[in-house]
Design a protein around this motif. Structure first.
Motif, PDB file in Angstrom:
ATOM      1  N   ASN A  21       1.058  -0.774   0.020  1.00 28.01           N
ATOM      2  CA  ASN A  21       0.020  -0.045   0.049  1.00 28.01           C
ATOM      3  C   ASN A  21       0.765   1.240   0.115  1.00 28.01           C
ATOM      4  OD1 ASN A  21      -2.616  -1.260   0.511  1.00 28.01           O
ATOM      5  ND2 ASN A  21      -1.351  -2.439   2.643  1.00 28.01           N
ATOM      6  N   SER A  22       0.001   2.462  -0.691  1.00 21.75           N
ATOM      7  CA  SER A  22       1.407   3.749  -0.833  1.00 21.75           C
ATOM      8  C   SER A  22       0.497   3.932   0.425  1.00 21.75           C
ATOM      9  CB  SER A  22       0.920   4.587  -1.719  1.00 21.75           C
ATOM     10  OG  SER A  22       0.894   3.697  -3.023  1.00 21.75           O
ATOM     11  N   GLY A  26      -5.403  10.141   4.336  1.00 23.73           N
ATOM     12  CA  GLY A  26      -6.108   9.351   4.687  1.00 23.73           C
ATOM     13  C   GLY A  26      -6.724   7.788   3.369  1.00 23.73           C
ATOM     14  N   GLN A  27      -7.597   6.979   3.459  1.00 25.74           N
ATOM     15  CA  GLN A  27      -7.626   5.536   3.399  1.00 25.74           C
ATOM     16  C   GLN A  27      -7.984   6.135   1.540  1.00 25.74           C
ATOM     17  OE1 GLN A  27     -10.629   4.369   4.387  1.00 25.74           O
ATOM     18  NE2 GLN A  27     -10.450   1.481   3.686  1.00 25.74           N
ATOM     19  N   LEU A  32       0.669  10.346  -0.923  1.00 27.56           N
ATOM     20  CA  LEU A  32       2.314  11.201  -0.538  1.00 27.56           C
ATOM     21  C   LEU A  32       3.579  11.644  -0.872  1.00 27.56           C
ATOM     22  CD1 LEU A  32       1.193  11.763   3.057  1.00 27.56           C
ATOM     23  CD2 LEU A  32      -0.119  13.049   2.164  1.00 27.56           C
ATOM     24  N   ILE A  33       3.909  12.998  -1.438  1.00 28.55           N
ATOM     25  CA  ILE A  33       4.698  13.011  -2.045  1.00 28.55           C
ATOM     26  C   ILE A  33       5.931  12.125  -1.268  1.00 28.55           C
ATOM     27  CG2 ILE A  33       5.605  14.904  -1.687  1.00 28.55           C
ATOM     28  CD1 ILE A  33       7.343  15.193  -4.815  1.00 28.55           C
TER      29      ILE A  33
END
Length: 485
Positions: A21-22, A26-27, A32-33
């Motif tokens: 998962n990245s 939030g879900q 995010l960078i």
């Protein structure tokens, strides 16, 4: 993190906490960078492919050894050939010539046969083919020739018009075309074909005496070839057939082997032999210069990683060792530059420092820095020569042997232009079934050519090699033998 746990890490060694998962806000996200693992993973993925080779893109390789079986020290001072029983580790790369990296193995095409010997005096590369001759004899024609084998710039399709136009305007290609269109044009496997150095090279002994030499690798598995219909079927069913066959054979312990022989020509004979011995479109008669056994090559280990070894191996005919030198062969002279330059572009200036290319003897030079330097870059050692600090110095005992150079600088062809005798001799050596196969293959390959003048020009070359050869091709194409032939 315990030392014995096989954790997934970033390229800098930091453990990866989540590879499913990245990192998101939030879900739902957005992403995010600051997800450094994601950015590194995607960025590396975009750069996983080095440019494929312009020629010989599709290939397979294996490790093995070369063992000397006959004393040839009177001809060469090369250390790896110095005594019977001596073994030298080596790596070989087989390949097709014209196709892209994803092309089928069973196409009608010459096969590259490129061997890297890891000798105690440095790497020696013998970069040849499975044929003893080539289509052209001057490197200045090589880019044009390869363009004809590639795709049309508009249609992106193979272009038989370009292929036969070039060959018909380059009669020196006739010998190689005859071999390619024969039943040996599609080897059954990489194990069931011969290999050749193709070019003429120079061997020099301890006394500084030189001879001209040609290399012949004879397969111990025997020659086997594919019927074109079966080859086409395999191309669809298993386009990696040759690659798989080589890997599985070694995996089973059926180690492929070749005997290496050489032909030796005294230097003076080059001025009087009936064919120019440096013309790579010609062979030397084995009646004039018999085969002399040198040794045996055995492939006994598969690569651990295809990219690191088969894709990143860089072979160049300019990689010589003391006792082996170049000849005036014009095609070879161009390859001495072009191959190493291709590797500098494709893999990088430091390609010889990669594990598959790194010599298995000490390396001392002043080549420093550059992208992707994988070693200690020479440390704090001396980085220039001559120097007063004990750095490496030149070795005068390993200067190349002197050779005379005469003549007026000019763009000139070889002075012997008999392109027909050897091709005709080859045709006449064939049995009737072999001739029928050859004619059918040529006719099938030439039928798509749109212009009759190109076909007629090529038929004229076949006719000059042997009248029956030309007539049968003409009949197959429904065309007359050109008048005046």
């Amino acid at each position: 993190m315990t030392a014995d746990k096989n954790y997934l890490t970033t390229s800098t060694g930091a453990p990866v906490g989540d590879n499913q998962n990245s990192l998101t806000a939030g879900q739902r996200g957005p992403v995010l960078i600051q997800d450094i693992h994601l950015l590194e993973k995607l960025a590396h993925f975009n750069r996983e492919r080095v440019p494929e080779r312009v020629v010989h893109a599709k290939g397979a390789g294996a490790h093995g050894y070369f063992e000397v079986t006959n004393d040839v020290s009177k001809y060469t001072k090369a250390a790896f050939l110095s005594e019977v029983g001596k073994r030298t580790p080596m790596f070989i790369r087989f390949s097709t010539v014209a196709g892209e990296l994803g092309s089928a193995d069973t196409v009608r095409d010459p096969r590259g046969f490129a061997v890297k010997f890891y000798t105690e005096e440095g790497n020696y590369d013998l970069v040849g083919n499975n044929t003893p001759v080539f289509f052209i004899r001057d490197a200045i024609k090589f880019p044009d020739f390869i363009h004809t084998q590639k795709r049309h710039p508009q249609t992106h399709l193979k272009n038989p018009n370009a292929v036969w136009d070039f060959w018909s305007l380059s009669p020196e290609s006739l010998h190689q075309v005859t071999i390619l269109m024969s039943d040996r044009g599609i080897p059954a496997t990489l194990r069931h074909m011969h290999g050749f150095g193709s070019h003429t090279f120079k061997w020099v002994n301890e006394q500084g005496e030189g001879v001209w030499v040609k290399y012949h690798f004879k397969t111990e598995q025997g020659i086997r070839n594919l019927d074109p219909k079966l080859a086409a079927q395999i191309a669809g069913d298993n386009p990696d057939y040759h690659t798989e066959d080589l890997f599985r054979a070694i995996e089973r312990g059926e180690f492929p082997a070749w005997k290496l022989y050489v032909q030796i020509m005294p230097l003076a004979d080059a001025d009087t032999y009936r064919f120019d011995p440096f013309d790579v479109t010609k062979v030397w008669s084995q009646k004039d210069y018999p085969l002399i056994e040198v040794g045996r090559m055995v492939l006994n280990r598969n690569p651990e990683n295809y990219f690191a070894e088969v894709e990143q191996v860089t072979l160049s005919p300019g990689n010589f060792v003391p006792g082996i030198e170049a000849s005036p062969d014009k095609m070879l002279q161009g390859r001495l530059f072009a191959y190493a330059d291709a590797h500098r572009y494709r893999v990088g200036a430091n390609h010889n420092a990669l594990p598959i290319n790194k010599p298995q003897c000490p390396v001392h030079n002043n080549q420093r820095d550059g992208a992707m330097r994988p070693d200690n870059n020479g440390g704090s050692g001396v980085y220039y020569e001559p120097n007063s600090y004990g750095g490496p110095t030149e070795a005068p005992q390993h200067r190349i042997s002197a050779f005379p150079v005469t003549g007026t600088a000019d763009s000139v062809a070889y002075d012997r232009d008999d392109h027909y005798t050897q091709a005709g001799d080859l045709y006449r050596l064939m049995s009737e079934p072999e001739r029928a196969y050859l004619i059918d293959t040529i006719v099938g390959a030439m039928k798509p050519v749109e212009r009759d003048d190109i076909k007629l020009r090529q038929i004229g070359h076949f006719y000059k090699a042997d009248p029956e050869y030309g007539r049968r091709v003409a009949e197959g194409l429904g065309l007359p033998v050109p008048q005046g032939e």
